[in-house]
Design a protein around this motif. Structure first.
Motif, short mmCIF file in Angstrom:
data_model
loop_
_atom_site.label_atom_id
_atom_site.label_comp_id
_atom_site.label_asym_id
_atom_site.label_seq_id
_atom_site.Cartn_x
_atom_site.Cartn_y
_atom_site.Cartn_z
N PRO A 142 87.78 37.45 29.23
CA PRO A 142 86.85 37.07 28.17
C PRO A 142 86.13 35.75 28.43
O PRO A 142 85.10 35.48 27.83
CB PRO A 142 87.76 36.96 26.93
CG PRO A 142 88.98 37.75 27.26
CD PRO A 142 89.16 37.63 28.73
N ALA A 143 86.68 34.91 29.30
CA ALA A 143 86.08 33.61 29.64
C ALA A 143 85.98 32.69 28.43
O ALA A 143 85.07 31.86 28.36
CB ALA A 143 84.71 33.79 30.31
N LEU A 144 86.92 32.81 27.53
CA LEU A 144 86.92 31.97 26.32
C LEU A 144 87.76 30.72 26.49
O LEU A 144 87.50 29.69 25.86
CB LEU A 144 87.44 32.77 25.12
CG LEU A 144 86.60 33.99 24.71
CD1 LEU A 144 87.29 34.74 23.58
CD2 LEU A 144 85.20 33.56 24.29
N HIS A 145 88.80 30.78 27.33
CA HIS A 145 89.76 29.68 27.43
C HIS A 145 89.85 29.12 28.84
O HIS A 145 90.85 28.51 29.20
CB HIS A 145 91.13 30.15 26.96
CG HIS A 145 91.13 30.73 25.59
ND1 HIS A 145 90.82 29.98 24.47
CD2 HIS A 145 91.36 31.99 25.14
CE1 HIS A 145 90.88 30.75 23.40
NE2 HIS A 145 91.19 31.97 23.77
N GLY A 146 88.79 29.34 29.62
CA GLY A 146 88.77 28.86 30.99
C GLY A 146 87.75 27.76 31.19
O GLY A 146 87.83 26.70 30.57
N THR A 147 86.78 28.00 32.06
CA THR A 147 85.80 26.98 32.41
C THR A 147 85.08 26.43 31.20
O THR A 147 84.81 25.22 31.11
CB THR A 147 84.78 27.56 33.41
OG1 THR A 147 85.49 27.99 34.58
CG2 THR A 147 83.74 26.54 33.80
N LYS A 148 84.77 27.26 30.25
CA LYS A 148 84.08 26.82 29.03
C LYS A 148 84.86 25.70 28.34
O LYS A 148 84.31 24.66 28.00
CB LYS A 148 83.89 28.00 28.08
CG LYS A 148 83.14 27.68 26.79
CD LYS A 148 82.92 28.96 25.99
CE LYS A 148 82.04 28.70 24.77
NZ LYS A 148 82.74 27.89 23.75
N LYS A 149 86.17 25.92 28.15
CA LYS A 149 87.00 24.92 27.47
C LYS A 149 87.19 23.68 28.34
O LYS A 149 87.22 22.55 27.84
CB LYS A 149 88.35 25.53 27.11
CG LYS A 149 88.31 26.54 25.96
CD LYS A 149 88.08 25.81 24.65
CE LYS A 149 88.11 26.77 23.46
NZ LYS A 149 89.45 27.33 23.22
N VAL A 150 87.37 23.88 29.64
CA VAL A 150 87.55 22.73 30.54
C VAL A 150 86.32 21.85 30.52
O VAL A 150 86.40 20.62 30.43
CB VAL A 150 87.89 23.19 31.97
CG1 VAL A 150 87.95 22.00 32.91
CG2 VAL A 150 89.21 23.94 32.00
N VAL A 151 85.14 22.46 30.62
CA VAL A 151 83.90 21.69 30.59
C VAL A 151 83.77 20.92 29.28
O VAL A 151 83.41 19.73 29.27
CB VAL A 151 82.68 22.62 30.80
CG1 VAL A 151 81.37 21.92 30.42
CG2 VAL A 151 82.62 23.09 32.25
N GLU A 152 84.07 21.57 28.17
CA GLU A 152 83.99 20.89 26.88
C GLU A 152 84.93 19.69 26.83
O GLU A 152 84.56 18.61 26.34
CB GLU A 152 84.32 21.87 25.75
CG GLU A 152 83.25 22.93 25.53
CD GLU A 152 83.69 24.02 24.56
OE1 GLU A 152 84.89 24.00 24.15
OE2 GLU A 152 82.86 24.88 24.21
#
Length: 386
Positions: A142-152
């Motif tokens: 889903p790409a919800l808890h990976g790069t998106k969260k790390v970048v944030e």
């Protein structure tokens, strides 16, 4: 750590170690541990950043600017029928100069090649800046808890990344024939038209949602979103399903549903397209008197990294090793570059993607070695220019 004491990493050996961890999303199965050990040995400070059940890693060596980052993912898609493989999907067998295994191309081979490249650069001396890795275990899911969260999280902390190479398998037919300097955005929309169930012989006692949905979908499909954008093809809207689920021939249904996807260039944003869809649905609702409900999910906006020193430097590194200058393309689906774009210019460069997600995913050993040399030149060239 002195250059003389820097361990030089073999990219094929590291790729095999990573493949042997069956890290099918969201499982990690020790893949991050393998990578963390290699990077710690090269002097990186490693941070494990876990969100929900997803393992992520941000590793940095140095504190000075600029910070050149490599991004990738250790998670892989399922293997399908294991018995259909000519080599066990997680044994990382090398046969006739070709490495077989899930993730060989997408993208454990790319990660290992960049680690090997870093080790070669550091063995020759330090860089005038910092090197970092942003690795997730949630790209294929889903790409919800990976790069998106790390970048944030990194942006909230004030971390600065100046440029990023994503190791996705961007090459089409031959190593280095293409890099990706942009990607289209993707928007999913679910449409529900609420009517009133009734007998087909008494339509005055019912409200049929099916023709309302059909007219709305026809208007949406007939609308030309744009004529294209610099380096991008025109945006396209595709109706992916229409569902009423009515088994009876004499019943007017109570609801009609549909789903669509829009792949859009930078002429639009997810928010602007959602506003347009809401307005179109509002007009259909006003005309029909039936309630129309929309739900949206934008998995990422479009982005473009324009020509400049960063892009040209990567192209020059590829050309120096392979003899071909890569096409700078915006084709294909989405990747985690869509999240990293919020921090810095980003592009994608990796192995040939012909067998990714397939039975017998594989990469020639020579190409993994060659990619490591391309990456070495990318790194060295980047810091030579600063």
């Amino acid at each position: 750590m002195s250059p003389a004491s820097t361990p030089v990493i073999d990219p094929v050996d590291l790729t095999r170690d990573l493949i042997r961890r069956p890290s099918v999303t969201p499982a990690d199965e020790g893949a991050m541990d393998v990578l963390e050990r290699a990077l710690t040995g090269l002097g990186f400070h490693c941070r494990r950043m876990r969100f929900e059940n997803i393992e992520n890693l941000y590793a940095r060596r140095g504190t000075a600017a600029p910070n050149l980052c490599f991004a990738g993912h250790t998670d892989v898609v399922p293997t399908g029928a294991a018995e259909a493989w000519s080599a066990a999907p997680f044994e990382a067998e090398v046969r006739d100069g070709v490495l077989y295994g899930r993730g060989a191309v997408d993208m454990k081979g790319g990660i290992a090649a960049w680690v090997a490249a870093v080790s070669r650069v550091l063995a020759e001396g330090d860089v005038r800046g910092s090197l970092s890795f942003l690795i997730t275990g949630d790209e294929e899911g889903p790409a919800l808890h990976g790069t998106k969260k790390v970048v944030e999280a990194l942006m909230a902390e004030g971390e600065v990344i100046d440029a990023c190479v994503v190791g996705e398998p961007s090459s089409q037919q031959a190593l280095g024939d293409m890099i990706k300097i942009g990607r289209r955005g993707s928007l999913n929309t679910w449409i529900t038209v609420h009517g009133k169930q009734g007998h087909v012989a008494y339509p005055d006692r019912a409200a049929n949602p099916a023709p309302v949905l059909a007219r709305l979908l026809a208007r949406l499909a007939d609308h030309r979103l744009d004529e294209g954008y610099e380096g991008f093809q025109p945006s396209n809207l595709e109706i992916t399903t229409i569902d009423i689920g009515n088994p009876a021939s004499n019943v007017i249904p109570a609801e009609a549903r549909a789903r669509l996807n829009i792949r859009f260039n930078p002429a639009h944003t997810g928010d602007s397209l959602m506003a347009w869809l809401n307005a179109m649905a509002g007009e259909a609702q006003a005309a029909s008197g039936l309630r129309i409900e929309l739900e949206h999910l934008c998995s990422g906006d479009a982005f473009l990294t324009r020509a400049g020193d960063f892009v040209a430097g990567v192209q020059e590194a590829v050309e120096a090793v392979t003899g071909r200058r890569p096409e700078a393309s915006t084709t294909g689906g989405t990747s985690d570059a869509r999240f990293i774009r919020a921090m810095c210019p980003v592009l994608e460069l990796g192995l040939v993607g012909q067998t990714m997600h397939q039975i017998d995913e594989r990469a020639p050993v020579a190409e993994i070695e060659q990619l490591a040399e391309v990456y070495r030149r990318v790194i060295a060239g980047y810091f030579d220019r600063v």
